[in-house]
Enzyme design. Structure first.
Site, short mmCIF file in Angstrom:
data_model
loop_
_atom_site.label_atom_id
_atom_site.label_comp_id
_atom_site.label_asym_id
_atom_site.label_seq_id
_atom_site.Cartn_x
_atom_site.Cartn_y
_atom_site.Cartn_z
N GLY A 26 0.77 -1.24 0.00
CA GLY A 26 0.00 0.00 0.00
C GLY A 26 0.80 1.28 0.00
N GLU A 32 4.23 -6.63 1.86
CA GLU A 32 3.77 -7.00 0.51
C GLU A 32 3.69 -5.80 -0.42
OE1 GLU A 32 -0.14 -8.43 1.40
OE2 GLU A 32 0.57 -10.24 2.40
N PRO A 33 4.76 -5.03 -0.59
CA PRO A 33 4.66 -3.87 -1.46
C PRO A 33 4.62 -4.28 -2.93
CG PRO A 33 6.92 -4.15 -0.75
CD PRO A 33 6.12 -5.23 -0.06
N GLY A 34 3.81 -3.58 -3.70
CA GLY A 34 3.78 -3.82 -5.14
C GLY A 34 4.21 -2.56 -5.85
N ARG A 35 3.26 -1.63 -5.90
CA ARG A 35 3.45 -0.39 -6.66
C ARG A 35 4.71 0.37 -6.26
NH1 ARG A 35 -1.53 2.32 -7.97
NH2 ARG A 35 -2.34 1.16 -6.20
N ARG A 80 -6.01 2.03 -15.91
CA ARG A 80 -6.23 2.80 -14.67
C ARG A 80 -7.02 4.10 -14.89
NH1 ARG A 80 -2.83 4.65 -11.71
NH2 ARG A 80 -3.61 3.88 -9.72
N CYS A 107 -13.38 1.68 -28.74
CA CYS A 107 -14.72 2.25 -28.93
C CYS A 107 -15.45 2.41 -27.61
CB CYS A 107 -15.50 1.37 -29.88
SG CYS A 107 -14.75 1.38 -31.48
N GLU A 108 -14.99 3.30 -26.78
CA GLU A 108 -15.59 3.61 -25.48
C GLU A 108 -15.21 5.05 -25.18
OE1 GLU A 108 -16.99 1.61 -22.95
OE2 GLU A 108 -16.62 -0.38 -23.79
N TYR A 155 0.36 -2.22 -12.17
CA TYR A 155 -1.04 -2.31 -12.59
C TYR A 155 -1.24 -1.73 -14.00
CZ TYR A 155 -1.20 -3.12 -7.60
OH TYR A 155 -0.95 -3.61 -6.35
N1 LLP Z 1 -1.19 -7.04 -0.49
C1 LLP Z 1 -2.51 -7.18 -0.71
C2 LLP Z 1 -3.25 -8.15 0.10
C3 LLP Z 1 -3.15 -6.43 -1.69
O1 LLP Z 1 -4.46 -6.56 -1.88
C4 LLP Z 1 -2.40 -5.52 -2.48
C5 LLP Z 1 -3.03 -4.74 -3.53
C6 LLP Z 1 -1.02 -5.41 -2.23
C7 LLP Z 1 -0.45 -6.18 -1.22
C8 LLP Z 1 -0.13 -4.48 -2.99
O2 LLP Z 1 -0.53 -3.18 -2.90
P1 LLP Z 1 0.42 -1.98 -3.42
O3 LLP Z 1 1.65 -1.99 -2.58
O4 LLP Z 1 0.72 -2.28 -4.84
O5 LLP Z 1 -0.44 -0.78 -3.27
N2 LLP Z 1 -5.36 -1.94 -9.47
C9 LLP Z 1 -5.23 -0.88 -8.49
C10 LLP Z 1 -4.53 -1.35 -7.26
C11 LLP Z 1 -5.18 -2.54 -6.62
C12 LLP Z 1 -4.42 -3.02 -5.43
C13 LLP Z 1 -4.95 -4.31 -4.95
N3 LLP Z 1 -4.25 -4.87 -3.85
C14 LLP Z 1 -4.51 0.30 -9.12
O6 LLP Z 1 -4.22 0.24 -10.31
O7 LLP Z 1 -4.29 1.32 -8.48
#
Ligand code: LLP
Length: 376
Positions: A199, A234-237, A274, A305-306, A334
Protein backbone atom coordinates in the site's frame (compact mmCIF):
# COMPACT_ATOMS: atom_id res chain seq x y z
CA UNK A 1 14.83 -3.56 3.40
CA UNK A 2 17.50 -0.86 3.69
CA UNK A 3 15.31 1.28 5.96
CA UNK A 4 14.87 -1.63 8.36
CA UNK A 5 18.56 -2.49 8.19
CA UNK A 6 19.35 1.08 9.20
CA UNK A 7 17.32 0.47 12.33
CA UNK A 8 19.04 -2.81 13.09
CA UNK A 9 16.41 -5.21 11.68
CA UNK A 10 17.91 -7.52 9.08
CA UNK A 11 15.38 -10.32 9.11
CA UNK A 12 12.39 -8.83 7.32
CA UNK A 13 10.75 -10.43 4.27
CA UNK A 14 9.76 -8.20 1.37
CA UNK A 15 7.26 -10.18 -0.66
CA UNK A 16 6.66 -8.32 -3.90
CA UNK A 17 2.97 -8.06 -4.87
CA UNK A 18 3.11 -9.94 -8.16
CA UNK A 19 -0.25 -8.55 -9.26
CA UNK A 20 1.34 -5.14 -9.77
CA UNK A 21 3.86 -6.36 -12.37
CA UNK A 22 4.09 -10.05 -13.08
CA UNK A 23 6.59 -10.48 -15.92
CA UNK A 24 8.77 -13.47 -14.99
CA UNK A 25 11.94 -11.63 -16.04
CA UNK A 26 11.16 -8.80 -13.66
CA UNK A 27 10.40 -11.31 -10.89
CA UNK A 28 13.79 -12.93 -11.53
CA UNK A 29 15.55 -9.62 -10.87
CA UNK A 30 13.65 -9.25 -7.61
CA UNK A 31 14.36 -12.88 -6.68
CA UNK A 32 18.09 -12.20 -7.09
CA UNK A 33 17.70 -9.28 -4.69
CA UNK A 34 16.20 -11.63 -2.11
CA UNK A 35 12.52 -10.76 -2.53
CA UNK A 36 9.65 -13.10 -1.83
CA UNK A 37 6.27 -12.92 -3.56
CA UNK A 38 2.77 -11.95 -2.48
CA UNK A 39 0.49 -13.84 -4.83
CA UNK A 40 -3.28 -14.01 -5.35
CA UNK A 41 -3.68 -16.97 -7.67
CA UNK A 42 -2.13 -20.24 -8.77
CA UNK A 43 -1.01 -18.47 -11.93
CA UNK A 44 0.97 -15.93 -9.93
CA UNK A 45 2.51 -18.70 -7.83
CA UNK A 46 3.58 -20.48 -11.00
CA UNK A 47 5.19 -17.24 -12.20
CA UNK A 48 7.00 -16.73 -8.88
CA UNK A 49 8.35 -20.29 -8.90
CA UNK A 50 9.46 -19.97 -12.54
CA UNK A 51 11.38 -16.87 -11.47
CA UNK A 52 13.13 -18.96 -8.78
CA UNK A 53 11.51 -17.22 -5.84
CA UNK A 54 11.79 -19.85 -3.08
CA UNK A 55 8.38 -21.30 -2.13
CA UNK A 56 8.95 -20.51 1.53
CA UNK A 57 9.08 -16.82 0.62
CA UNK A 58 5.70 -16.90 -1.10
CA UNK A 59 2.48 -15.80 0.59
CA UNK A 60 -0.96 -16.32 -0.83
CA UNK A 61 -3.59 -13.60 -0.32
CA UNK A 62 -7.10 -13.27 -1.77
CA UNK A 63 -10.68 -13.91 -0.64
CA UNK A 64 -11.55 -16.65 -3.10
CA UNK A 65 -8.84 -19.27 -3.31
CA UNK A 66 -10.18 -22.38 -5.02
CA UNK A 67 -9.48 -25.90 -3.80
CA UNK A 68 -7.29 -26.49 -6.84
CA UNK A 69 -5.23 -23.41 -5.97
CA UNK A 70 -4.89 -24.51 -2.35
CA UNK A 71 -3.72 -27.97 -3.46
CA UNK A 72 -1.15 -26.39 -5.79
CA UNK A 73 0.13 -24.06 -3.06
CA UNK A 74 0.41 -26.83 -0.46
CA UNK A 75 2.02 -29.32 -2.82
CA UNK A 76 4.63 -26.72 -3.71
CA UNK A 77 5.32 -25.94 -0.05
CA UNK A 78 4.10 -22.36 0.06
CA UNK A 79 5.45 -20.19 2.89
CA UNK A 80 2.10 -19.02 4.19
CA UNK A 81 -1.53 -18.81 3.10
CA UNK A 82 -3.26 -15.64 4.28
CA UNK A 83 -6.71 -16.86 5.28
CA UNK A 84 -9.55 -14.43 4.68
CA UNK A 85 -12.60 -16.28 6.08
CA UNK A 86 -13.65 -19.17 8.29
CA UNK A 87 -14.96 -21.38 5.47
CA UNK A 88 -11.63 -20.89 3.70
CA UNK A 89 -9.82 -22.01 6.86
CA UNK A 90 -11.95 -25.16 6.92
CA UNK A 91 -11.24 -25.95 3.27
CA UNK A 92 -7.49 -25.45 3.75
CA UNK A 93 -7.47 -27.71 6.82
CA UNK A 94 -9.45 -30.41 5.02
CA UNK A 95 -7.25 -30.18 1.92
CA UNK A 96 -4.04 -30.33 3.96
CA UNK A 97 -5.37 -33.41 5.76
CA UNK A 98 -6.17 -35.11 2.45
CA UNK A 99 -2.66 -34.36 1.20
CA UNK A 100 -1.16 -35.45 4.51
CA UNK A 101 0.69 -32.18 5.01
CA UNK A 102 0.31 -29.24 7.40
CA UNK A 103 -0.77 -25.91 5.98
CA UNK A 104 1.15 -22.83 7.14
CA UNK A 105 -1.42 -20.08 7.59
CA UNK A 106 -1.89 -16.59 8.87
CA UNK A 107 -5.24 -14.87 9.48
CA UNK A 108 -5.88 -11.71 7.50
CA UNK A 109 -7.38 -9.15 9.84
CA UNK A 110 -9.75 -6.49 8.57
CA UNK A 111 -8.68 -3.76 11.00
CA UNK A 112 -11.64 -1.50 10.08
CA UNK A 113 -9.64 1.57 9.19
CA UNK A 114 -10.17 4.00 6.35
CA UNK A 115 -7.20 4.64 4.07
CA UNK A 116 -7.25 7.83 2.02
CA UNK A 117 -6.97 6.30 -1.39
CA UNK A 118 -8.71 6.12 -4.74
CA UNK A 119 -12.28 4.88 -4.38
CA UNK A 120 -12.16 1.26 -5.43
CA UNK A 121 -8.82 0.35 -3.88
CA UNK A 122 -9.55 0.61 -0.14
CA UNK A 123 -9.36 -2.80 1.50
CA UNK A 124 -9.19 -2.51 5.29
CA UNK A 125 -12.57 -1.10 6.21
CA UNK A 126 -15.59 -2.93 7.64
CA UNK A 127 -17.75 -3.89 4.68
CA UNK A 128 -14.78 -4.31 2.32
CA UNK A 129 -14.68 -7.94 1.23
CA UNK A 130 -11.17 -8.48 2.56
CA UNK A 131 -9.98 -10.15 5.76
CA UNK A 132 -11.70 -11.44 8.88
CA UNK A 133 -13.59 -8.85 10.94
CA UNK A 134 -11.44 -7.61 13.81
CA UNK A 135 -13.87 -8.76 16.52
CA UNK A 136 -14.02 -12.31 15.11
CA UNK A 137 -10.31 -12.93 14.65
CA UNK A 138 -9.61 -14.27 18.15
CA UNK A 139 -12.31 -16.93 17.85
CA UNK A 140 -11.10 -18.02 14.44
CA UNK A 141 -7.50 -18.03 15.72
CA UNK A 142 -8.50 -20.30 18.62
CA UNK A 143 -10.34 -22.59 16.23
CA UNK A 144 -7.36 -22.74 13.86
CA UNK A 145 -4.98 -23.50 16.72
CA UNK A 146 -6.90 -26.72 17.42
CA UNK A 147 -6.71 -28.00 13.85
CA UNK A 148 -4.05 -30.67 13.47
CA UNK A 149 -3.40 -29.96 9.80
CA UNK A 150 -2.90 -26.24 10.39
CA UNK A 151 0.42 -24.62 11.27
CA UNK A 152 -0.74 -21.26 12.63
CA UNK A 153 1.88 -18.57 12.09
CA UNK A 154 0.24 -15.25 12.85
CA UNK A 155 -1.62 -12.29 11.45
CA UNK A 156 -1.59 -10.16 8.33
CA UNK A 157 -3.44 -7.09 7.12
CA UNK A 158 -3.46 -4.64 4.21
CA UNK A 159 -5.35 -1.38 4.46
CA UNK A 160 -5.35 -0.18 0.86
CA UNK A 161 -3.17 1.30 -1.81
CA UNK A 162 -1.50 4.63 -2.55
CA UNK A 163 -0.87 5.58 1.08
CA UNK A 164 1.41 8.62 1.20
CA UNK A 165 1.33 9.62 4.83
CA UNK A 166 2.75 6.74 6.87
CA UNK A 167 0.68 7.98 9.83
CA UNK A 168 -2.31 6.46 8.05
CA UNK A 169 -0.94 3.06 9.02
CA UNK A 170 -0.87 3.91 12.72
CA UNK A 171 -4.52 3.03 13.61
CA UNK A 172 -4.18 -0.38 11.92
CA UNK A 173 -0.82 -1.07 13.61
CA UNK A 174 -2.32 -0.14 16.95
CA UNK A 175 -5.30 -2.47 16.53
CA UNK A 176 -3.22 -5.38 15.29
CA UNK A 177 -0.70 -4.99 18.10
CA UNK A 178 -3.48 -5.08 20.69
CA UNK A 179 -5.01 -8.11 19.00
CA UNK A 180 -1.68 -9.92 18.97
CA UNK A 181 -1.08 -9.17 22.65
CA UNK A 182 -4.59 -10.40 23.57
CA UNK A 183 -4.09 -13.60 21.59
CA UNK A 184 -0.84 -14.24 23.44
CA UNK A 185 -1.78 -13.21 26.96
CA UNK A 186 -5.49 -14.04 27.17
CA UNK A 187 -5.75 -16.99 24.80
CA UNK A 188 -2.27 -18.34 25.46
CA UNK A 189 -1.51 -18.87 21.79
CA UNK A 190 1.67 -18.21 19.85
CA UNK A 191 1.99 -15.53 17.18
CA UNK A 192 5.30 -15.64 15.34
CA UNK A 193 4.59 -13.75 12.13
CA UNK A 194 3.14 -10.33 11.28
CA UNK A 195 2.64 -9.27 7.68
CA UNK A 196 1.87 -5.56 7.29
CA UNK A 197 0.67 -5.80 3.68
CA UNK A 198 1.57 -3.29 0.99
CA UNK A 199 0.00 0.00 0.00
CA UNK A 200 2.94 2.42 0.06
CA UNK A 201 2.14 5.15 -2.43
CA UNK A 202 4.09 6.31 -5.46
CA UNK A 203 4.01 9.76 -7.06
CA UNK A 204 1.92 9.86 -10.23
CA UNK A 205 1.96 13.68 -10.29
CA UNK A 206 5.37 15.32 -10.51
CA UNK A 207 4.55 17.44 -7.44
CA UNK A 208 3.92 14.43 -5.17
CA UNK A 209 6.60 12.99 -2.91
CA UNK A 210 6.72 9.33 -1.97
CA UNK A 211 6.31 8.21 1.64
CA UNK A 212 9.48 8.28 3.67
CA UNK A 213 10.70 4.72 4.12
CA UNK A 214 12.68 5.50 7.22
CA UNK A 215 9.54 6.92 8.89
CA UNK A 216 7.61 3.85 7.81
CA UNK A 217 10.21 1.43 9.18
CA UNK A 218 10.32 3.34 12.43
CA UNK A 219 6.54 3.26 12.81
CA UNK A 220 6.47 -0.50 12.12
CA UNK A 221 9.18 -1.14 14.69
CA UNK A 222 7.47 1.13 17.26
CA UNK A 223 4.50 -1.22 17.14
CA UNK A 224 5.98 -4.62 16.33
CA UNK A 225 9.72 -4.32 16.92
CA UNK A 226 9.64 -5.62 20.50
CA UNK A 227 7.25 -8.52 19.92
CA UNK A 228 9.67 -11.17 18.67
CA UNK A 229 7.77 -11.77 15.48
CA UNK A 230 9.03 -12.28 11.94
CA UNK A 231 8.04 -9.20 9.92
CA UNK A 232 6.84 -9.41 6.34
CA UNK A 233 5.60 -6.85 3.82
CA UNK A 234 3.77 -7.00 0.51
CA UNK A 235 4.66 -3.87 -1.46
CA UNK A 236 3.78 -3.82 -5.14
CA UNK A 237 3.45 -0.39 -6.66
CA UNK A 238 6.21 1.12 -4.52
CA UNK A 239 8.66 -1.20 -6.26
CA UNK A 240 7.23 -1.46 -9.76
CA UNK A 241 5.26 1.77 -10.29
CA UNK A 242 8.01 4.09 -11.34
CA UNK A 243 10.07 1.32 -12.88
CA UNK A 244 7.91 1.27 -16.01
CA UNK A 245 6.52 3.53 -18.72
CA UNK A 246 4.10 2.94 -21.56
CA UNK A 247 5.24 4.30 -24.91
CA UNK A 248 2.68 5.12 -27.58
CA UNK A 249 2.60 6.81 -30.97
CA UNK A 250 0.47 9.68 -32.25
CA UNK A 251 -1.94 8.50 -34.92
CA UNK A 252 -3.93 11.66 -35.53
CA UNK A 253 -4.56 15.12 -34.22
CA UNK A 254 -8.25 15.92 -34.52
CA UNK A 255 -9.43 19.48 -34.18
CA UNK A 256 -13.22 19.98 -34.07
CA UNK A 257 -13.27 23.62 -33.07
CA UNK A 258 -11.04 26.32 -31.66
CA UNK A 259 -11.86 25.04 -28.18
CA UNK A 260 -11.46 21.33 -28.66
CA UNK A 261 -8.61 19.31 -30.03
CA UNK A 262 -7.65 15.75 -29.33
CA UNK A 263 -4.63 13.57 -29.82
CA UNK A 264 -5.52 10.03 -30.87
CA UNK A 265 -2.69 7.70 -29.93
CA UNK A 266 -2.20 4.00 -30.55
CA UNK A 267 -2.34 2.94 -26.88
CA UNK A 268 -5.74 2.46 -25.33
CA UNK A 269 -7.58 1.51 -22.17
CA UNK A 270 -6.81 -2.13 -22.90
CA UNK A 271 -3.10 -1.34 -22.46
CA UNK A 272 -3.39 0.97 -19.45
CA UNK A 273 -6.76 0.63 -17.77
CA UNK A 274 -6.23 2.80 -14.67
CA UNK A 275 -7.49 6.11 -16.10
CA UNK A 276 -10.65 4.47 -17.48
CA UNK A 277 -11.37 2.40 -14.35
CA UNK A 278 -10.40 4.76 -11.53
CA UNK A 279 -10.06 8.13 -13.26
CA UNK A 280 -6.40 7.75 -12.29
CA UNK A 281 -3.83 10.30 -13.40
CA UNK A 282 -0.73 9.33 -15.36
CA UNK A 283 1.76 11.99 -16.32
CA UNK A 284 2.27 12.01 -20.08
CA UNK A 285 5.38 13.44 -21.71
CA UNK A 286 6.61 13.68 -25.30
CA UNK A 287 9.51 11.29 -25.93
CA UNK A 288 11.27 13.70 -28.29
CA UNK A 289 12.21 17.09 -26.95
CA UNK A 290 9.48 19.31 -28.39
CA UNK A 291 10.04 22.33 -26.22
CA UNK A 292 10.18 24.69 -29.21
CA UNK A 293 6.78 23.54 -30.45
CA UNK A 294 3.61 25.50 -29.55
CA UNK A 295 1.84 24.32 -26.41
CA UNK A 296 -1.87 23.54 -26.60
CA UNK A 297 -4.60 21.86 -24.58
CA UNK A 298 -5.61 18.44 -25.77
CA UNK A 299 -7.75 15.51 -24.80
CA UNK A 300 -5.55 12.44 -25.15
CA UNK A 301 -7.50 9.39 -26.24
CA UNK A 302 -7.01 5.85 -27.52
CA UNK A 303 -8.65 3.97 -30.39
CA UNK A 304 -11.00 1.76 -28.32
CA UNK A 305 -14.72 2.25 -28.93
CA UNK A 306 -15.59 3.61 -25.48
CA UNK A 307 -15.78 7.20 -24.29
CA UNK A 308 -13.86 6.19 -21.17
CA UNK A 309 -10.90 5.38 -23.39
CA UNK A 310 -9.62 8.84 -22.51
CA UNK A 311 -6.27 9.15 -20.77
CA UNK A 312 -6.42 12.88 -20.05
CA UNK A 313 -8.69 15.84 -20.65
CA UNK A 314 -7.54 19.38 -21.32
CA UNK A 315 -3.95 18.30 -21.02
CA UNK A 316 -1.26 20.86 -21.77
CA UNK A 317 1.09 19.39 -24.35
CA UNK A 318 3.48 20.50 -27.10
CA UNK A 319 2.25 19.98 -30.62
CA UNK A 320 3.23 16.59 -32.06
CA UNK A 321 3.59 15.29 -35.55
CA UNK A 322 2.09 12.00 -36.75
CA UNK A 323 4.22 9.12 -35.55
CA UNK A 324 5.76 11.07 -32.67
CA UNK A 325 6.05 9.12 -29.44
CA UNK A 326 4.59 9.90 -26.03
CA UNK A 327 5.35 8.17 -22.73
CA UNK A 328 2.96 7.49 -19.85
CA UNK A 329 4.96 7.59 -16.66
CA UNK A 330 4.46 5.39 -13.59
CA UNK A 331 2.98 2.64 -15.72
CA UNK A 332 5.07 -0.18 -14.21
CA UNK A 333 2.46 -1.13 -11.64
CA UNK A 334 -1.04 -2.31 -12.59
CA UNK A 335 -0.30 -1.42 -16.21
CA UNK A 336 0.55 -4.55 -18.19
CA UNK A 337 -1.01 -6.77 -15.53
CA UNK A 338 -4.42 -5.13 -15.94
CA UNK A 339 -4.29 -5.07 -19.72
CA UNK A 340 -6.82 -6.97 -21.81
CA UNK A 341 -7.54 -7.85 -25.42
CA UNK A 342 -10.63 -5.66 -25.57
CA UNK A 343 -11.44 -4.71 -29.16
CA UNK A 344 -9.20 -7.68 -30.10
CA UNK A 345 -6.10 -5.63 -29.67
CA UNK A 346 -2.80 -7.43 -29.19
CA UNK A 347 -0.79 -7.07 -25.99
CA UNK A 348 1.95 -4.47 -26.03
CA UNK A 349 5.41 -6.05 -26.02
CA UNK A 350 7.40 -5.54 -22.82
CA UNK A 351 10.97 -4.25 -22.93
CA UNK A 352 13.44 -4.32 -20.07
CA UNK A 353 16.02 -1.56 -20.01
CA UNK A 354 18.92 -2.55 -17.84
CA UNK A 355 22.38 -1.10 -17.52
CA UNK A 356 22.19 0.73 -20.85
CA UNK A 357 20.98 -2.34 -22.78
CA UNK A 358 17.45 -3.42 -23.61
CA UNK A 359 15.81 -6.81 -23.98
CA UNK A 360 12.34 -7.77 -25.12
CA UNK A 361 10.94 -9.66 -22.15
CA UNK A 362 7.48 -10.26 -23.58
CA UNK A 363 6.89 -10.57 -27.29
CA UNK A 364 3.77 -9.19 -28.92
CA UNK A 365 1.50 -12.20 -29.57
CA UNK A 366 0.26 -12.96 -33.06
CA UNK A 367 -3.42 -13.00 -33.92
CA UNK A 368 -3.12 -16.77 -34.36
CA UNK A 369 -2.00 -17.26 -30.76
CA UNK A 370 -4.90 -15.08 -29.67
CA UNK A 371 -7.47 -17.09 -31.67
CA UNK A 372 -6.03 -20.52 -30.97
CA UNK A 373 -8.21 -21.25 -27.94
CA UNK A 374 -11.34 -20.50 -29.91
CA UNK A 375 -10.60 -23.03 -32.65
CA UNK A 376 -12.98 -25.98 -32.24
N1 LLP B 1 -1.19 -7.04 -0.49
C1 LLP B 1 -2.51 -7.18 -0.71
C2 LLP B 1 -3.25 -8.15 0.10
C3 LLP B 1 -3.15 -6.43 -1.69
O1 LLP B 1 -4.46 -6.56 -1.88
C4 LLP B 1 -2.40 -5.52 -2.48
C5 LLP B 1 -3.03 -4.74 -3.53
C6 LLP B 1 -1.02 -5.41 -2.23
C7 LLP B 1 -0.45 -6.18 -1.22
C8 LLP B 1 -0.13 -4.48 -2.99
O2 LLP B 1 -0.53 -3.18 -2.90
P1 LLP B 1 0.42 -1.98 -3.42
O3 LLP B 1 1.65 -1.99 -2.58
O4 LLP B 1 0.72 -2.28 -4.84
O5 LLP B 1 -0.44 -0.78 -3.27
N2 LLP B 1 -5.36 -1.94 -9.47
C9 LLP B 1 -5.23 -0.88 -8.49
C10 LLP B 1 -4.53 -1.35 -7.26
C11 LLP B 1 -5.18 -2.54 -6.62
C12 LLP B 1 -4.42 -3.02 -5.43
C13 LLP B 1 -4.95 -4.31 -4.95
N3 LLP B 1 -4.25 -4.87 -3.85
C14 LLP B 1 -4.51 0.30 -9.12
O6 LLP B 1 -4.22 0.24 -10.31
O7 LLP B 1 -4.29 1.32 -8.48
Amino acid sequence: TEAFKNLGREDILTAFAVKSCSNINVLKILADLGAGADIVSEGEMRRALKANIPAEKIMFSGVGKSKQEIIYALKHKIGVINVESEPELELIAKTAQELNVTAPISLRVNPDVVAKTLPGISTGKKGDKFGIALDLVRDVYKKASKMAAIDLKGLDFHIGSQVFDVEEFRPAFEKVRKLLCDIRSEDGLAVTHIDCGGGLGVPYHPHETPPNMQDYAKLVLDYFGDLEVKLAFEPGRFISGNAGILVSKLLYEKQDSDEWCCLIIDAAMNDLARPAIYGAYHHIVPVQDNTTKPIKKYDIVGPVCESTDTFAKNYTFPQLGQGDLVAFLTAGAYGATMSSHYNTRLDAPEVLVEKGAFHIIKRRPTYDTLFELEMI
